[in-house]
Design an enzyme around this catalytic site. Structure first.
Site, PDB file in Angstrom:
ATOM      1  CE  LYS A 172      -1.726   3.566   2.149  1.00  0.00           C
ATOM      2  NZ  LYS A 172      -1.682   4.728   1.392  1.00  0.00           N
ATOM      3  N   GLY A 225       6.629   5.947   7.918  1.00  0.00           N
ATOM      4  CA  GLY A 225       5.827   7.225   8.487  1.00  0.00           C
ATOM      5  C   GLY A 225       5.890   7.706   9.394  1.00  0.00           C
ATOM      6  CB  SER A 226       3.676  10.994  10.735  1.00  0.00           C
ATOM      7  OG  SER A 226       2.487  10.500  11.332  1.00  0.00           O
ATOM      8  N   GLY A 230       2.694   5.506  12.977  1.00  0.00           N
ATOM      9  CA  GLY A 230       3.353   4.248  13.817  1.00  0.00           C
ATOM     10  C   GLY A 230       2.537   3.878  15.284  1.00  0.00           C
ATOM     11  CD  GLU A 247      13.239   4.063   9.800  1.00  0.00           C
ATOM     12  OE1 GLU A 247      13.805   2.958  10.051  1.00  0.00           O
ATOM     13  OE2 GLU A 247      13.856   4.977  10.151  1.00  0.00           O
ATOM     14  CB  CYS A 281      12.573  10.499   8.065  1.00  0.00           C
ATOM     15  SG  CYS A 281      13.370   8.367   7.212  1.00  0.00           S
ATOM     16  CD  GLU A 379      10.094  14.212  11.307  1.00  0.00           C
ATOM     17  OE1 GLU A 379       9.005  13.172  10.624  1.00  0.00           O
ATOM     18  OE2 GLU A 379      10.611  13.600  10.388  1.00  0.00           O
TER      19      GLU A 379
HETATM   20  C1  UN1 Z   1      13.881   8.416   4.573  1.00  0.00           C
HETATM   21  O1  UN1 Z   1      13.470   9.912   4.492  1.00  0.00           O
HETATM   22  O2  UN1 Z   1      12.900   7.942   5.207  1.00  0.00           O
HETATM   23  O3  UN1 Z   1      20.101   8.919   3.822  1.00  0.00           O
HETATM   24  C2  UN1 Z   1      15.310   7.625   3.374  1.00  0.00           C
HETATM   25  C3  UN1 Z   1      18.955   9.140   3.349  1.00  0.00           C
HETATM   26  C4  UN1 Z   1      17.954   8.253   2.372  1.00  0.00           C
HETATM   27  C5  UN1 Z   1      17.208   8.303   3.244  1.00  0.00           C
HETATM   28  C6  UN1 Z   1      16.641   8.919   3.528  1.00  0.00           C
HETATM   29  N1  UN1 Z   1      19.706   7.309   1.493  1.00  0.00           N
HETATM   30  O4  UN1 Z   1      18.856  10.958   3.150  1.00  0.00           O
END
Ligand code: UN1
Length: 491
Positions: A172, A225-226, A230, A247, A281, A379
């Site tokens: 999804k 995601g957030s 999560g 994550e 992230c 964030e």
């Molecule tokens: C993400 O922002 O969810 O290290 C992943 C990094 C990338 C992956 C980011 N290789 O910024």
């Protein structure tokens, strides 16, 4: 009705009849229409995946890996097309879109190689004439819920390891980047996956995502995601004891020490804070600076940030693309107001770009930010970074650790002692020395401590732990009953 869900090897429409549209964030133009899938669609996809698992788990892992090698080749052949589509549907600039596709190529190659490793252990038995080993086994149907910010890379982080380990998948993908998800799955199918091994359900978290997480036949959920979502995923999955890999967010800091190479630090800050328009992230949303270099760093940073060129990702020479959608612009702008209200000093940016049809927001730098302010704690997921002045290394580390998240971290210093202390003491899953907070490579574990996740890692061999379960096997060839802990112990 567009037939854009892949279920059991057949492209199908959604059963509910509703659709949603994908937009070009740089212009606001409509890109394409997709089915807004329901719980009934998820049910069919999970049934197809469950059915396919029976055979797929028995396909030798090197053969499963060979399909991933072919997938990597197809991604490479289609890299220009996928890169261009990504600049349109997701908005990131050309070089970064190419990097996103490359990350999926790298991951597919790495995980394809796992098909000839997937190592278990052999170990002595405490009893004579007995053989002990442990092996990794696939778990079953994996539900992968992926974000829009790495629309090709992150699906590969989840699907490549899940598949090589012998699981089947229902994907999804984010509703902001459905076209890219479709191309990803089309290429996987073209690489030779049997029908039903990968299924795609387009739609929204509230319906399709929720149904996937709660489905009793889904054994693993991997979600990026957030934090908020999560937590909801973990709660919903608890009822069926589904394995959950999360994550989540980051509030990543770059530490700039008094002995740092300032030009290099500025390069790292600009790239990590404003690359992907801050929508990683791993983005550097905090810069913790020793007061000895605070003034000079501000001067050099602002000059560089104001020279960044905004525009559509597909144009040459553009540094910063749009935000993903109008809601993201609202959120980022809301944090600008919060920062000003909290008493932080707006050095540059802090406004929408007028005269453009798209979701553009000026790269924004706040100075004189206190570590406890909301703009230094929450964030934002946009092109905003907060400069936090500190006195000395210990204060810098304390400020860096004073947030709920723990994904990435970075230190600019020429002092090897400080560098090693930072590697040990920064509470994060990733630490960079003399580089920014982004740029993780696929063969190392990726993930974070504290509220960034729930203890799992993606990428590298660490990812295999999410997608396999250990089985321990004892083979007794003595021909008699041997009792562990009893027959080999005196009295
Ligand atoms: C993400 O922002 O969810 O290290 C992943 C990094 C990338 C992956 C980011 N290789 O910024």
């Amino acid at each position: 009705m567009a037939e854009r869900n892949l279920i059991g090897g057949t492209w199908a429409g959604g059963s509910g009849g509703e659709t949603f549209t994908s937009f070009v964030p740089a212009t606001g133009e409509t890109l394409d229409t997709f089915p807004r899938s329901t719980a009934a669609d998820v049910d069919r996809a999970v049934a197809a995946a469950k059915d396919a698992f029976g055979d797929w788990r028995l396909v030798p892992a090197p053969e499963r890996g060979a399909i991933l090698f072919r997938f990597a080749e197809l991604l490479r052949a289609h890299k220009p097309e996928l890169t261009d589509l990504m600049t349109r549907e997701m908005g990131k600039v050309k070089a970064e879109a190419g990097g996103d596709v490359q990350e999926a190529i790298d991951m597919s190659l790495f995980m394809a190689g796992e098909g000839r490793r997937l190592h278990g252990q052999t170990t002595p038995s405490e009893l004579r004439d007995k053989f002990n080993m442990s092996i990794r086994q696939p778990i079953g149907v994996v539900g992968a819920i992926t974000p829009w910010n790495f629309p090709i890379a992150i699906p590969s982080w989840k699907l490549a390891p899940a598949l090589v380990c012998g699981n089947t998948v229902v994907l999804k993908a984010a509703e902001d980047t459905p076209k890219l998800a479709e191309r990803f799955v089309e290429l996987l199918a073209e690489a030779g996956l049997p029908d039903g091994v990968v299924n795609l359900v387009q739609g929204f978290g509230e319906e399709a995502g929720d149904a996937l997480v709660r489905h009793p036949d889904v054994r693993v959920i991997s979600f990026t995601g957030s934090r908020e979502t999560g937590v909801a995923v973990a709660k919903a999955a608890a009822e069926t004891l589904t394995h959950v890999h999360l994550e989540l967010g980051g509030k990543n800091a770059i530490l700039v020490c008094d002995d740092a190479d300032l030009d290099l630090a500025v390069d790292g800050i600009v790239w990590s804070a404003f690359g992907t328009t801050g929508q990683r992230c791993t983005a550097a949303s905090r810069v913790i600076v020793d007061r000895a270099v605070y003034g000079e760093l501000q001067k050099r940073l602002v000059a560089r940030v104001e020279a960044l060129r905004l525009g559509p990702g597909w144009e040459d020479g553009v540094d910063v693309g749009p935000l993903i959608n109008a809601a993201a612009v609202e959120k980022v702008d809301g944090y600008t107001r919060i920062g000003i209200d909290e008493g932080a000093k707006l050095l540059t940016g802090g406004e929408r770009v007028s005269g453009e049809g798209g979701c553009f927001y000026r790269p924004t730098v706040f100075a004189d930010v206190e570590a406890s302010m909301r703009i230094a704690q929450e964030e934002i997921f946009g092109p905003t970074t907060a400069l936090i002045p500190v006195d000395g290394f210990d204060e810098a580390v304390a400020a860096a650790n004073g947030v709920r998240f723990g994904l990435s971290s970075s230190i600019f210093t020429r002092d090897v002692n400080r560098a090693f202390r930072a590697m040990r003491d920064l509470e994060a899953g990733i630490t960079y020395v003399n580089a920014g907070t982004t740029g993780a490579e696929v063969h190392l574990p990726f993930g974070g401590t504290k509220d960034t996740g729930n203890g799992h890692r993606e990428a590298g061999s660490a990812a295999l732990d999410v997608f396999t379960e250990w089985k321990s096997i004892y083979v007794d060839y003595s021909g008699r009953l041997q009792r562990a802990q009893i027959d080999n112990v005196d009295s």
